[in-house]
Enzyme design. Structure first.
Site, PDB file in Angstrom:
ATOM      1  CE  LYS A  53      45.146  31.891  41.026  1.00 49.63           C
ATOM      2  NZ  LYS A  53      46.490  32.187  41.560  1.00 49.63           N
ATOM      3  CG  HIS A  56      37.293  30.764  45.624  1.00 53.06           C
ATOM      4  ND1 HIS A  56      37.662  32.091  45.573  1.00 53.06           N
ATOM      5  CD2 HIS A  56      38.364  30.096  46.108  1.00 53.06           C
ATOM      6  CE1 HIS A  56      38.903  32.223  46.028  1.00 53.06           C
ATOM      7  NE2 HIS A  56      39.353  31.029  46.356  1.00 53.06           N
TER       8      HIS A  56
END
Ligand code: PAF
Length: 282
Positions: free
Chosen positions: A149, A37
């Site tokens: 991802k 993140h």
């Protein structure tokens, strides 16, 4: 870093930024932040003057109530990570703020969501598209950042942007991995010690499958070998392993020159559902 909790507050904040000629970057998350993140925040920071991270565990994208209940929530720790990474505002709304009334609109992404996550988590991409659309309308960012991802999520969000003419650019950032290859994920926090020790097998399976694809081993055989390897590890239950076209996400029966292949897998490990993928250039 400003903390915003209302749609009106977010709208006012970004409107002012745009009026000042600033570029606005949005990093949508569900919190329990990790280096993946923070890499999205840093990428946004490199492109934009204003970087807004949202943290919202979106109930409508969970097809499993237990998964929603157990999703890690660590708001204070998350907020402490965001400012040093370059985030200028955090949007952390309540469920009532995001969903003042139940939504009736349904998204259908056709073939794109009839496979992999879409096939195994009914309604998942409807929930993702709903919340992402709301965030795009509220923040009106110039760019929005997503991790690769979630390869299928990136494809679905790009389709959403194209179909609904959102005036923004989607930036997809590479998967960040632990030293042993495990893809960073908020769900990794829920792995106990034996499961965590076994988890890098997912990456090893993908690496072996990618090597087979490069050698021209037929997709069905690549898939069967990967699933057999996971099945041999007692802690794992394989949910799917897909050998697919990296753009259309449709399963392959053979390889086409110049077409990249994506290998996607989902598996349960000690009660935690993990996904990962690897792209093999065409
Ligand atoms: O990838 C996620 O964390 C979520 O699916 C997203 C994009 C924040 C929407 O809730």
């Amino acid at each position: 870093m400003q903390i915003l909790t209302t749609a009106a507050g977010l709208q006012a904040y970004t409107e002012q930024a745009r009026q000042a000629g600033h570029r606005v970057g949005l990093v949508p998350t569900m919190g329990a932040l990790h280096a993946g993140h923070l890499q999205l925040v840093q990428a946004a920071r490199a492109d934009c003057n204003e970087v807004i991270a949202s943290i919202f565990v979106n109930p409508t994208q969970f097809n499993n109530a237990e998964d929603f209940r157990l999703y890690p929530r660590v708001p204070e720790a998350d907020a402490a990570l965001l400012a040093p990474a370059g985030c200028t505002a955090l949007f952390a709304p309540s469920v009532a703020e995001m969903y003042p009334q139940p939504t009736v609109l349904h998204f259908d992404f056709g073939a794109l969501e009839r496979v992999m996550e879409g096939a195994h988590r009914p309604g998942h991409f409807n929930g993702v598209a709903t919340v992402v659309s709301k965030l795009f309308h509220m923040a009106r960012p110039h760019r929005a950042y997503f991790g690769q991802k979630d390869w299928q999520q990136v494809a679905v969000v790009k389709q959403l942007v194209a179909d609904l003419s959102f005036d923004l650019e989607i930036v997809a950032c590479p998967t960040i991995r632990e030293a042993d290859g495990l893809a960073m994920s908020s769900r990794n926090r829920r792995l106990d010690a034996p499961a965590r020790a076994a988890a890098p097998l997912l990456y090893q399976v993908l690496q072996a499958a990618a090597a087979q694809v490069r050698q021209g081993v037929p997709p069905a055989q690549v898939q069967a070998t990967a699933e057999a390897t996971l099945t041999r590890e007692p802690l794992f239950t394989s949910e799917y392993m897909a050998v697919a076209d990296a753009q259309t996400l449709q399963p392959l029966t053979n390889y086409a020159p110049g077409r990249a292949v994506v290998l996607c897998l989902a598996a349960h490990l000690g009660g935690v559902r993990l996904i990962d993928n690897m792209v093999v250039a065409g």
